[in-house]
Design an enzyme around this catalytic site. Structure first.
Site, PDB file in Angstrom:
ATOM      1  N   LYS A  73      49.396  33.509  45.582  1.00  0.00           N
ATOM      2  CA  LYS A  73      50.813  33.565  45.203  1.00  0.00           C
ATOM      3  C   LYS A  73      51.197  34.942  44.686  1.00  0.00           C
ATOM      4  CE  LYS A  73      50.644  29.611  42.899  1.00  0.00           C
ATOM      5  NZ  LYS A  73      51.000  28.598  41.898  1.00  0.00           N
ATOM      6  N   ARG A  94      38.301  26.394  48.820  1.00  0.00           N
ATOM      7  CA  ARG A  94      39.713  26.660  49.055  1.00  0.00           C
ATOM      8  C   ARG A  94      39.919  27.022  50.517  1.00  0.00           C
ATOM      9  NH1 ARG A  94      41.961  29.500  45.214  1.00  0.00           N
ATOM     10  NH2 ARG A  94      43.599  30.499  46.376  1.00  0.00           N
ATOM     11  N   GLU A 127      51.036  25.519  39.368  1.00  0.00           N
ATOM     12  CA  GLU A 127      51.730  26.307  38.359  1.00  0.00           C
ATOM     13  C   GLU A 127      53.042  26.758  39.000  1.00  0.00           C
ATOM     14  OE1 GLU A 127      49.720  29.797  36.838  1.00  0.00           O
ATOM     15  OE2 GLU A 127      51.493  30.336  35.658  1.00  0.00           O
TER      16      GLU A 127
END
Ligand code: ATP
Ligand code: MG
Length: 561
Positions: A271, A261, A36
């Site tokens: 982020k 992850r 994104e």
């Protein structure tokens, strides 16, 4: 650009792909990396990039770069550009396969109408607060919305009017009609579309309704005929929804596979948090060398090869863990050891006068730029009566095992002479040592040891004062004072920041062979570590070096004592 030889170790995803190819379920492998564009890429993304592009190249398939740009409020062109730069820098090439979820807005909207016509979606007028209440909890089933029984015709009409801008932001949403009693909260009539008047970086003001992530992501995979859609474990609970959409819409059905992850010690990996650090100016920007971003690591002197090695080394598994930062730093050291030319630099200079060396005289020593790679050539190191050594290499009252300078002690200057410290000069007021007066043994130049001459244990680095190039050096330390910030949920994140994460030494020196070092070039300062010429703040008249890593893992040593 050709694909780098990324060594993808065996892992459970490869097993799945092998089976799919053997059974004929797929003939080729198409993966995607779907960021994104709401921030810069970090080392966690590198794991996903190496996995997705690595799988594609392993099976001679292809990997798409897809921008998951469905939230115009948070997304910017700056991020799109930075993401492309970083993926390229890591060594991967998506060729013509650059896509944007926003390119599919029309198709996605068509899918929404299709669900409405199949009575599988409805327009709901509950406020977001009411929706939360109706949603229930993990232990209680949800309640059905009073708008759930609207007819298909009414829903289609309302959806079209949502699109044409008749209604206010947030006044209505489109929801899937699935199951308000499902034990999986994601299946309790999730929202598909919301009304939002915001200018999109690519579609501008064409749309005032935007699809939610879950409605856009799987369908984008489907449109692109992705075979294996790899995502992180927190999306496991979304998989039933991913599958439901593909089945309800009767479209090509990619397989979602979840992997663990990456988390690293002593840093953040979200982020949102990184954006806060930037906005609140705890760091100089997304590419601050303390950041776990790819741009920060690049600026710090980490190489793409080292990051790829790291991603191979940590592997791909199914259980979340926190990897030690030292694993990454070891990869950086291993790579820089091979590629970084050597030089001498003095970080905290202490003047040394060689009292028996003639004033005005200069001589030159020649040294290899790399001890194991003669093709890098040689460099010339001037020597004169006044030199600088590092303050750390002198002790006024040294213990026996301190094989460096102290009153009456001898050391060898790297590539040069053996010197003896005869006199220590101090500032009469502060008592600080300001100069050492030493004498040299003229027989011992260039590493020579005449017969009968006692060998000295210590070798120290130095620069000739008259020839030294003044530089600034930035020493970086851990961004956080705790290894696992996720375990500190009750504390404000600002309390976790390491106040000493940056130390600036503005009066350092390097040998003259580095006078014209170019931004981005990395060197090993002998005995000190690896240092990279900063690409932003360096000026030809004053270079700024960032320390990439120390020579050894000083943290592991500290942990043991
Ligand atoms: P963040 O939590 O930092 O905001 P994100 O998942 O929201 O990350 P995206 O831009 O959606 O960011 O991520 C793009 C891809 O990178 C996704 O497929 C995601 O699964 C993967 N990814 C993100 N963070 C990590 C991580 N720490 N380890 C492995 N893969 C990750
Ligand atoms: Mg995400």
């Amino acid at each position: 650009m050709s694909q780098p030889a990324i060594q993808l170790g065996p892992n459970f995803i490869r097993n799945i792909v092998d089976e799919d190819l053997a059974s004929g379920k797929h003939k080729t492998v198409i993966t995607r990396f779907p960021p994104e564009p709401n921030g810069y890429l970090h080392i966690g993304h590198a794991k996903s990039i190496c996995l997705n592009f690595g799988l594609a190249s392993h099976y001679q398939g292809c990997c798409h770069l897809r921008f998951d740009d469905t939230n115009p409020v948070k997304e910017e062109q700056e991020y799109i550009d930075a993401i492309k730069t970083d993926v390229n820098w890591l060594g991967f090439d998506w060729g013509e396969h650059e896509y944007h979820a926003s390119d599919y807005f029309e198709t996605l909207y068509g899918y929404a109408e299709k669900l409405v016509k199949k009575d599988l979606a409805y327009v709901c007028d509950l406020s977001s607060e009411e929706m939360r209440e109706y949603r229930g909890t993990l232990t209680e089933p949800g309640k059905e919305s009073p708008y759930r029984s609207r007819s298909s015709e009414e829903n289609l009409d309302l959806l079209q009017r949502m699109r044409s801008g008749e209604f206010d932001n947030g006044s209505r949403v489109l929801r899937a009609r699935i199951d308000m009693a499902s034990p999986n909260l994601n299946l309790r009539d999730p929202v598909l579309y919301r009304i939002l008047r915001a200018t999109h970086p690519r579609t501008g003001d064409v749309w005032c309704i935007y699809p939610m992530y879950d409605f856009a992501h799987g369908q984008s995979d489907s449109i692109e005929k992705i075979t294996h859609s790899l995502c992180t474990l927190e999306f496991q609970d979304h998989r039933p929804l991913y599958d439901w959409f593909c089945e309800a819409l009767e479209i090509y059905h990619p397989q979602q596979i979840e992997f663990a992850r990456l988390n690293l010690t002593y840093t953040f990996m979200s982020k949102r948090r990184l954006l806060e650090l930037v906005n609140e100016k705890h760091v100089s920007g997304w590419d601050d060398p303390r950041m776990p971003t790819l741009s920060g690591m690049r600026r710090r002197g980490f190489t793409a090869a080292a990051i790829r090695t790291f991603c191979t080394r940590i592997g791909v598994g199914k259980s979340d863990s926190v990897i030690e930062m030292s694993v990454l730093e070891d990869c950086v050291r291993e790579d820089l050891d091979q590629v970084a030319p050597r030089a001498m630099g003095v970080l905290r200079p202490l003047k040394v006068t060689i009292t028996n060396y003639p004033e005005g005289q200069t001589e030159e020593f020649v040294a290899a730029r790399h001890p194991k790679n003669p093709s890098m050539g040689t460099r010339t190191i001037p020597f004169s009566r006044e030199i600088y050594v590092d303050k750390d290499d002198f002790m006024e009252d040294p213990p026996k095992k301190f094989f460096r300078l102290g009153p009456g002690r001898e050391v060898r200057l790297r590539y040069g002479y053996i010197i003896r410290c005869d006199e220590v000069i101090k500032d009469p007021v502060s008592g600080e040592v300001t100069e050492l007066r030493c004498s040299y043994d003229a027989e011992t130049g260039g590493g020579v040891l005449p017969e009968g001459r006692k060998k000295v244990k210590g070798i120290i680095h130095w620069v000739s004062a008259a020839h030294a190039v003044p530089i600034a050096v930035r020493l970086y330390d851990r961004l956080l004072i705790v290894a696992d910030p996720a375990a500190e949920k009750d504390r404000d994140y600002r309390e976790l920041l390491n106040e000493a994460s940056l130390e600036v030494l503005s009066q350092a020196f390097v040998e003259p062979s580095l006078a014209e070092a170019t931004p981005g070039a990395t060197f090993q300062f002998e005995r000190l570590g690896y240092f990279c010429v900063d690409s932003e703040d360096s000026r030809p008249e004053k270079l700024v070096f960032n320390r990439s890593v120390t020579l050894r893992d000083t943290w592991a040593k500290l942990a043991k004592t």
